[in-house]
Design an enzyme around this catalytic site. Structure first.
Site, short mmCIF file in Angstrom:
data_model
loop_
_atom_site.label_atom_id
_atom_site.label_comp_id
_atom_site.label_asym_id
_atom_site.label_seq_id
_atom_site.Cartn_x
_atom_site.Cartn_y
_atom_site.Cartn_z
N MET A 12 -11.35 -5.84 4.75
CA MET A 12 -10.57 -4.93 5.60
C MET A 12 -10.37 -5.61 6.96
SD MET A 12 -10.02 -2.33 3.73
CE MET A 12 -9.06 -1.51 5.01
N HIS A 53 -0.92 -1.35 -4.51
CA HIS A 53 -2.21 -1.05 -3.85
C HIS A 53 -2.32 0.46 -3.65
CE1 HIS A 53 -5.79 -2.08 -1.50
NE2 HIS A 53 -5.40 -1.14 -0.63
N ASP A 96 -6.54 -6.51 3.82
CA ASP A 96 -5.95 -5.17 3.88
C ASP A 96 -6.02 -4.63 5.30
OD1 ASP A 96 -5.10 -2.58 3.44
OD2 ASP A 96 -6.73 -2.05 2.05
N HIS A 136 -8.12 1.01 -4.53
CA HIS A 136 -9.07 0.77 -3.43
C HIS A 136 -9.77 2.10 -3.14
CE1 HIS A 136 -9.44 -0.18 1.19
NE2 HIS A 136 -10.61 -0.02 0.60
N MET A 167 -8.82 8.08 -0.65
CA MET A 167 -9.66 8.51 0.49
C MET A 167 -10.16 9.92 0.26
SD MET A 167 -7.38 7.07 3.65
CE MET A 167 -6.61 5.46 3.60
N ASP A 220 -4.52 3.52 -2.40
CA ASP A 220 -5.62 3.86 -1.49
C ASP A 220 -6.16 5.27 -1.75
OD1 ASP A 220 -5.94 1.58 0.33
OD2 ASP A 220 -3.86 2.00 0.88
N SER A 265 0.86 -1.19 0.00
CA SER A 265 0.00 0.00 0.00
C SER A 265 0.89 1.23 0.00
CB SER A 265 -0.88 0.01 1.25
OG SER A 265 -1.37 1.33 1.45
N MET A 320 -12.02 4.43 -1.22
CA MET A 320 -12.70 4.68 0.05
C MET A 320 -13.34 6.05 -0.07
SD MET A 320 -9.64 3.16 2.43
CE MET A 320 -8.47 3.30 1.09
C1 DX5 Z 1 -6.35 1.53 5.20
C2 DX5 Z 1 -5.84 1.22 3.83
C3 DX5 Z 1 -4.72 0.24 3.81
C4 DX5 Z 1 -3.53 0.68 4.60
C5 DX5 Z 1 -2.85 -0.54 5.11
O1 DX5 Z 1 -7.48 2.27 5.12
O2 DX5 Z 1 -6.87 0.69 3.00
O3 DX5 Z 1 -4.37 -0.16 2.49
O4 DX5 Z 1 -2.61 1.46 3.89
O5 DX5 Z 1 -1.76 -0.14 5.88
P1 DX5 Z 1 -1.06 -1.12 6.91
O6 DX5 Z 1 -0.52 -2.29 6.11
O7 DX5 Z 1 0.00 -0.28 7.51
O8 DX5 Z 1 -2.11 -1.57 7.86
ZN ZN Z 2 -6.35 -0.29 1.01
#
Ligand code: DX5
Ligand code: ZN
Length: 223
Positions: free
Chosen positions: A139, A34, A177, A68, A38, A36, A9, A70
């Site tokens: 998750m 990956h 994840d 991903h 947000m 992310d 990630s 969010m």
């Molecule tokens: C959290 C993200 C993850 C996050 C995971 O909301 O979707 O992808 O970056 O990070 P670690 O591996 O540090 O838990």
């Molecule tokens: Zn993620």
């Protein structure tokens, strides 16, 4: 491609030198990136969008980009991510009023599609859409931040989803994840996952290859 995918990630990467970070983690043996996304609305944090995805592709990243989302709503931005070079797009069912339509929209834009389940989200959202899924993402932390601890009940949920996938006979990847580390990746594999997101576990270490090699060694021990 390896059978088990390690998906760093980039949330935990150094954003000031993102292209270099992604090159390095892929050179270290990662399978997919990956990514992310947000929005400070669906989750309490704000990250990166299609422009950054496009920039990574232009930089020369050829590994699959696993986006991903969010964010809420999701539909408007999906074609933008497809144009920006996303390969897989996953979203949370709570963030779309029309789940089936959103999955189809992702596919119509030429990407693989997946649903993401928060720790407290029930699996019934899978009931009528299994045939439209290329990936199911569980998750194992509440989304929004890297560096949180793995929620143990995720293992039981993984086993339930693994059974559903196997019973369906469909080719669906099962991704986990949140809080994935060298010391729990084997148990996560044994519970049914085949795609492992790891942010802080990899990017907090100086030697990405060492961590990824250790993760693969643990995966190889899985029964
Ligand atoms: C959290 C993200 C993850 C996050 C995971 O909301 O979707 O992808 O970056 O990070 P670690 O591996 O540090 O838990
Ligand atoms: Zn993620």
């Amino acid at each position: 491609m390896n059978e088990n995918w390690i998906a760093p990630s980039i949330l935990s990467a150094n954003f000031a030198k993102l292209g270099e970070e992604v090159d390095n983690v892929l050179k270290a043996g990662a399978d997919v990136v990956h990514f992310d996304v947000m929005d400070n609305h669906f989750v309490p944090n704000l990250t990166i969008g299609p422009l950054v995805c496009e920039a990574l592709k232009k930089h020369g990243v050829t590994a699959p980009i696993d986006v991903h989302l969010m964010i809420e709503p999701v539909d408007r931005i999906i074609p933008d991510f497809a144009k920006a070079g996303a390969d897989i797009i996953t979203f949370h069912p709570e963030a779309s009023v029309h789940i089936d339509r959103t999955l189809q929209l992702i596919k119509d834009n030429g990407c693989k599609a997946g649903l993401v389940f928060n720790p407290g989200t029930p699996l019934h959202y899978l009931d009528y859409v299994m045939d439209k899924l290329d990936m199911i993402l569980l998750m194992s932390v509440n989304p929004g931040f890297g560096g949180q601890s793995f929620i143990p009940s995720s293992l039981d949920k993984l086993r339930q989803v693994r059974t559903r996938i196997d019973d369906s006979g469909l080719n669906i990847r099962l991704e986990i994840d949140g809080g994935v580390k060298t010391d729990n990746i084997r148990a996560i594999k044994e519970a049914g996952a085949d795609t492992f997101v790891a942010g802080s576990a990899i990017f907090s270490q100086p030697d990405y290859k060492k961590v990824i090699d250790e993760m693969r060694a643990e995966l190889a021990k899985a029964g």
